[in-house]
Motif scaffolding. Structure first.
Motif, PDB file in Angstrom:
ATOM      1  N   GLY A 187       0.841  -1.010   0.052  1.00 40.49           N
ATOM      2  CA  GLY A 187      -0.146   0.018  -0.159  1.00 40.49           C
ATOM      3  C   GLY A 187       0.915   1.380   0.012  1.00 40.49           C
ATOM      4  O   GLY A 187       1.843   1.200   0.597  1.00 40.49           O
ATOM      5  N   ARG A 223      -4.491   1.846  -2.570  1.00 39.31           N
ATOM      6  CA  ARG A 223      -4.213   0.023  -2.065  1.00 39.31           C
ATOM      7  C   ARG A 223      -3.288  -0.529  -3.017  1.00 39.31           C
ATOM      8  O   ARG A 223      -3.244  -0.443  -4.329  1.00 39.31           O
ATOM      9  N   ILE A 263      -4.324   3.230  -7.178  1.00 38.55           N
ATOM     10  CA  ILE A 263      -4.410   1.848  -6.673  1.00 38.55           C
ATOM     11  C   ILE A 263      -3.344   1.144  -7.499  1.00 38.55           C
ATOM     12  O   ILE A 263      -3.300   1.194  -8.627  1.00 38.55           O
ATOM     13  N   ARG A 276      -3.107  -2.266   2.558  1.00 41.17           N
ATOM     14  CA  ARG A 276      -3.709  -1.108   2.539  1.00 41.17           C
ATOM     15  C   ARG A 276      -3.198   0.076   2.322  1.00 41.17           C
ATOM     16  O   ARG A 276      -1.853  -0.018   3.028  1.00 41.17           O
TER      17      ARG A 276
END
Length: 487
Positions: free
Chosen positions: A17, A42, A83, A122
């Motif tokens: 992350g 993420r 992401i 995360r």
């Protein structure tokens, strides 16, 4: 000819992350813009997806590590990081995923079936998400969590309806070639088949698949030969067909002893498989009856085999005698098996919520160091991974979270004293009880925490008081000298 691979090991690494951003909005005529650091992105997942166009694990044999993309760091102006890209890997239908201890994690059956082999970490929260009434402008952000890393074993267990078992050179490959369009290697020496061969057979309205595995020999369960290495391909079979060579010239061999030897090997190896092959329907195919001596032997042993409750057919792959009857018999057995199966259900997403009242952490003495303690738990370990220990304010925020969770009270109850080494995750620190969670704490400059101030540097006020004391002390002897001189 492409290489067939049905078992391989693989290291899967999900993406990390992204870190959160610690930023303060700066704009002309807006001196108190407030925190505006965005969250980190993420990390990407590693996902296995069943693809009907893939028939082997060859790609994984040459690619022993798979890594997904990392999430990007957050930025100012409330911009969240991107992401990380998921890594989607195609696997054959019937692939079984095992962990390094041999425990089955997933059985991937059906086109489009997905399994998340490793979850991405995360992203860390930016200081805008961490702002509160007590901490209006945090001078820190949370770090992103590392992605999951796992050592996996992939096994291909073919989805064949009928499995052919027999000694080497019993005619299994010839039978597959005679019943289907498959063209396996056929020769007059043992172990011609080195990899499983699949063929599609049509009999009336039924269509089914037949798997030919390398020949079995006595002692195969102990590692002899090749057959047991590939028995996983007949684990899912609805019917097992004993292909018996009635024309063999080897001494001490006959159809009855061959079948008994193969049944003994299957019984010995069955505990290592996920299914029970002993309960599968059997069919006996007495092969090579085009040879006169073989036809006589087949006629002699048929009554004894029939007493076991198994259908017995005399066939010849050379003249195709009995093949039509065998194909329709296999079709009936497969149809009966399919009719007995429960109706298929759509894939359902299974949620695993945390149990109510579950202990969020545990505190135990460290067995390797006297007076030290270990704190284990998902939340404390995750919070430690997210903390930037070079930032005192971030460390103070971690202390508040741990105190609110009850870690400090649990340490005190366990007998921890100030300065005792405490290990959470991969970090060991000296425990110093802080203010109770929720109590007012005076905030200093961004990136600092008064509770963690261990500086020995003398402040300006202290230096000013010291100078004043020295001046006052220096004046007194001077006055005393003057008085003494007058005396």
């Amino acid at each position: 000819m492409s290489r067939f691979v049905d078992r391989t090991s693989l290291t899967v690494v999900a993406g990390n992350g992204g870190n959160g951003c610690a930023s303060v909005h700066r704009e002309k005529f807006k001196p108190l813009g407030g925190p505006d650091g965005g969250n980190g992105g993420r990390g990407g997942d590693v996902i296995f997806v069943v693809d009907p166009g893939v028939h082997t694990l060859l790609d994984f044999h040459y690619r022993r590590q798979a890594k997904a993309g990392n999430g990007k760091q957050g930025q100012g102006a409330l911009r969240n990081g991107a992401i990380g890209g998921d890594l989607v890997m195609a696997v054959p239908d019937g692939t079984v995923v095992l962990d390094e201890d041999g425990e089955q994690l997933a059985d991937l059956v059906g086109a489009g079936t997905r399994f998340v082999a490793a979850q991405g970490g995360r992203g860390g929260l930016g200081n805008a998400a961490l702002a509160s009434t007590a901490r209006k402008a945090p001078g820190f952000a949370l770090l992103g969590e590392p992605g999951q890393e796992r050592e996996l074993v992939l096994e291909l267990r073919s989805l064949a309806d009928v499995g052919l078992v027999g000694f080497p050179s019993a005619g299994k490959s010839s039978l597959v070639a005679a019943l289907s369009s498959a063209r396996p290697k056929i020769a007059d020496y043992p172990f011609t088949t080195l990899v499983p061969q699949l063929g599609v057979v049509s009999a009336g309205e039924q269509t089914f698949t037949v798997a030919d595995v390398p020949g079995l020999i006595p002692g195969a369960a102990s590692g002899k030969g090749l057959g047991l290495e590939f028995l996983r391909h007949i684990e899912r079979c609805a019917v097992l067909v004993h292909v018996v060579d009635c024309a063999t010239l080897e001494p001490g061999r006959d159809p009855i002893s061959d079948i008994d030897a193969l049944e003994a090997e299957l019984a010995r190896y069955t505990p290592g498989l996920g299914g029970d092959l002993g309960n599968r329907p059997r069919i006996v195919a007495l092969n090579k009856v085009d040879v006169p001596e073989a036809a006589e032997l087949a006629e002699l042993v048929t009554p004894e085999l029939a007493e076991r409750g198994w259908p017995v057919l005399a066939i010849s792959t050379a003249t195709r005698a009995g093949l039509r009857e065998l194909s329709f018999l296999m079709a009936r057995r497969v149809a009966e098996y399919r009719a007995a199966l429960p109706p298929p259900e759509p894939t359902r997403v299974v949620l695993h919520p945390e149990a109510v009242g579950e202990v969020p952490f545990t505190v135990s003495p460290d067995p390797e160091e006297e007076g030290a303690f270990l704190v284990r738990g998902e939340k404390p370990e995750r919070w430690v991974r997210q903390t930037q220990f070079s930032n005192d304010e971030a460390v103070g925020f971690l202390a508040d979270r741990l105190a609110k969770l009850g870690v400090e009270d649990a340490l005190a109850e366990a007998g921890a004293t100030p300065g005792a080494p405490v290990t959470i995750g991969d970090v060991t620190f000296d425990w110093e009880p802080s203010t109770p969670a929720g109590a007012y704490t005076a905030m200093g400059n961004r990136g600092t925490d008064a509770r963690l101030d261990r500086s020995t540097r003398v402040g300006a006020a202290a230096r000013k008081s010291a100078r004043a004391a020295r001046r006052d002390g220096g004046a007194e002897p001077e006055d005393e000298g003057e008085d003494g001189g007058d005396g």
